[in-house]
Design a protein around this motif. Structure first.
Motif, short mmCIF file in Angstrom:
data_model
loop_
_atom_site.label_atom_id
_atom_site.label_comp_id
_atom_site.label_asym_id
_atom_site.label_seq_id
_atom_site.Cartn_x
_atom_site.Cartn_y
_atom_site.Cartn_z
N THR A 99 0.84 -1.24 0.04
CA THR A 99 0.10 -0.07 0.02
C THR A 99 0.77 1.11 0.06
OG1 THR A 99 0.04 0.20 2.46
CG2 THR A 99 -1.75 -1.27 1.29
N LEU A 100 0.34 2.23 -0.32
CA LEU A 100 0.92 3.75 -0.13
C LEU A 100 1.73 3.94 1.19
CD1 LEU A 100 -0.39 4.24 -2.99
CD2 LEU A 100 -0.35 6.60 -2.60
N ALA A 103 4.93 1.85 1.28
CA ALA A 103 5.61 1.74 -0.10
C ALA A 103 6.98 1.98 0.17
CB ALA A 103 5.14 3.07 -1.06
N TRP A 108 9.37 1.78 -6.33
CA TRP A 108 8.87 3.09 -7.12
C TRP A 108 9.65 3.54 -8.14
CZ3 TRP A 108 3.91 6.01 -6.44
CH2 TRP A 108 2.88 5.17 -5.62
N ALA A 149 -6.84 2.15 -11.20
CA ALA A 149 -6.02 1.74 -9.93
C ALA A 149 -6.57 0.72 -9.24
CB ALA A 149 -5.90 2.98 -9.12
N TYR A 150 -5.76 0.03 -8.17
CA TYR A 150 -6.22 -1.01 -7.45
C TYR A 150 -5.31 -0.87 -6.18
CZ TYR A 150 -2.42 -3.81 -9.96
OH TYR A 150 -1.37 -3.97 -10.34
N GLU A 151 -5.88 -1.48 -4.97
CA GLU A 151 -4.95 -1.52 -3.76
C GLU A 151 -3.77 -2.61 -3.98
OE1 GLU A 151 -8.57 -1.76 -0.34
OE2 GLU A 151 -8.82 -2.98 -2.07
N GLY A 154 -0.35 0.88 -6.31
CA GLY A 154 -0.07 2.34 -6.50
C GLY A 154 1.19 2.67 -7.42
N ASN A 157 0.58 1.07 -10.89
CA ASN A 157 -0.41 1.95 -11.77
C ASN A 157 0.15 3.51 -12.10
OD1 ASN A 157 -3.02 1.14 -9.01
ND2 ASN A 157 -2.39 -0.03 -11.05
N ALA A 158 0.97 3.90 -11.06
CA ALA A 158 1.59 5.27 -11.37
C ALA A 158 2.51 5.16 -12.60
CB ALA A 158 2.38 5.92 -10.10
#
Length: 257
Positions: A99-100, A103, A108, A149-151, A154, A157-158
């Motif tokens: 999750t963010l 993260a 990332w 987007a989905y849990e 992130g 998705n980004a």
């Protein structure tokens, strides 16, 4: 349906394919070479590329697409070999499912470097060649993760949202140069390494596909890519979403058993 152009009716088509050492990239190299294309197969793992080249007839070129010197060397090699009219950006991937709130910055950063900046660097380098060709093509392999987007997704998705956006911008910018820009966005594809690299555990990776009847294969997606770059050049398949029937939407995946 429009029939693809074939090597019997046009001069040999030439593509640069990244991410060629595994999965969809490898399958795309095999599909194109089998159809008469000359293909430069690009990835970091030289040994895998040499095997692929020996089996398919592709030209192997070991390179890290995020490294400026490697990109310049690739461009030079393709130029010396006569150039290419098609660039297929497949290299990419995901790391982590946090999750963010949890993260990992390094995950990332890696996803942005490979999916976004790698695509940028290859495309920027090859655009003059594609413009000069007069009928150039850029195909970017994104993901349905770039639309919804989905849990826990992130970071991926980004990165894929960004790659989707830059593909749209490129299409607008290069239409006047007769460059067609295609986006292929797969959903669930059962590949050798994607889920394993993302999750770092074979058991967790297997659960991604558990109970799903006939998830897409790399060869399925490669067939779509091959078709999209083989139809007559005035046809631009702007955006293709391809999913298994079992995946009606990003959030709806039918599992049995």
């Amino acid at each position: 349906m429009i029939a693809p152009e074939t090597s019997s009716t046009v001069s040999q088509k030439t593509a640069v394919v990244t991410g060629a050492s595994t999965g969809i990239g490898e399958a795309t190299v095999r599909a194109l070479t089998a159809d008469g294309w000359k293909v430069f197969a690009v990835a970091r793992r030289a040994e895998r590329l040499e095997t692929l080249g020996a089996e398919s007839g592709a030209v192997p070129f070991a390179a890290d697409i995020t490294n400026d010197d490697d990109v310049a060397a690739l461009l030079s090699a393709v130029t010396e070999a006569g150039g290419a009219d098609t660039l297929i950006n497949i290299a990419g991937g995901a790391r982590g499912a946090d999750t963010l709130a949890n993260a990992q910055t390094e995950d990332w950063d890696w996803m942005y470097q490979v999916n976004v900046l790698g695509t940028l660097k290859l495309t920027r380098a090859f655009l003059p060649m594609l413009r000069a060709n007069g009928e150039g093509t850029v195909l970017n392999l994104t993901s349905t993760a770039g639309f919804t987007a989905y849990e826990g997704g992130g970071g991926y998705n980004a990165a894929k949202f960004a790659q989707h956006a830059m593909t749209g911008a490129l299409r607008l910018e290069e239409a006047e140069n007769n460059i067609r820009v295609i986006e292929v966005a797969p959903g669930l594809v059962h590949t050798e390494e994607f889920a394993l690299n993302r999750l770092g555990d074979a058991t967790a990776a297997a659960k991604v596909y558990a109970g799903v009847e006939k998830p897409l294969t790399p060869e399925d997606v490669a067939d779509v890519v091959k078709y999209a770059v083989s139809v007559p050049h005035h046809i631009n398949l702007d955006e293709i979403i391809v999913r298994p029937v079992a995946q009606a939407a990003t959030h709806k995946l039918i599992r049995k058993g």
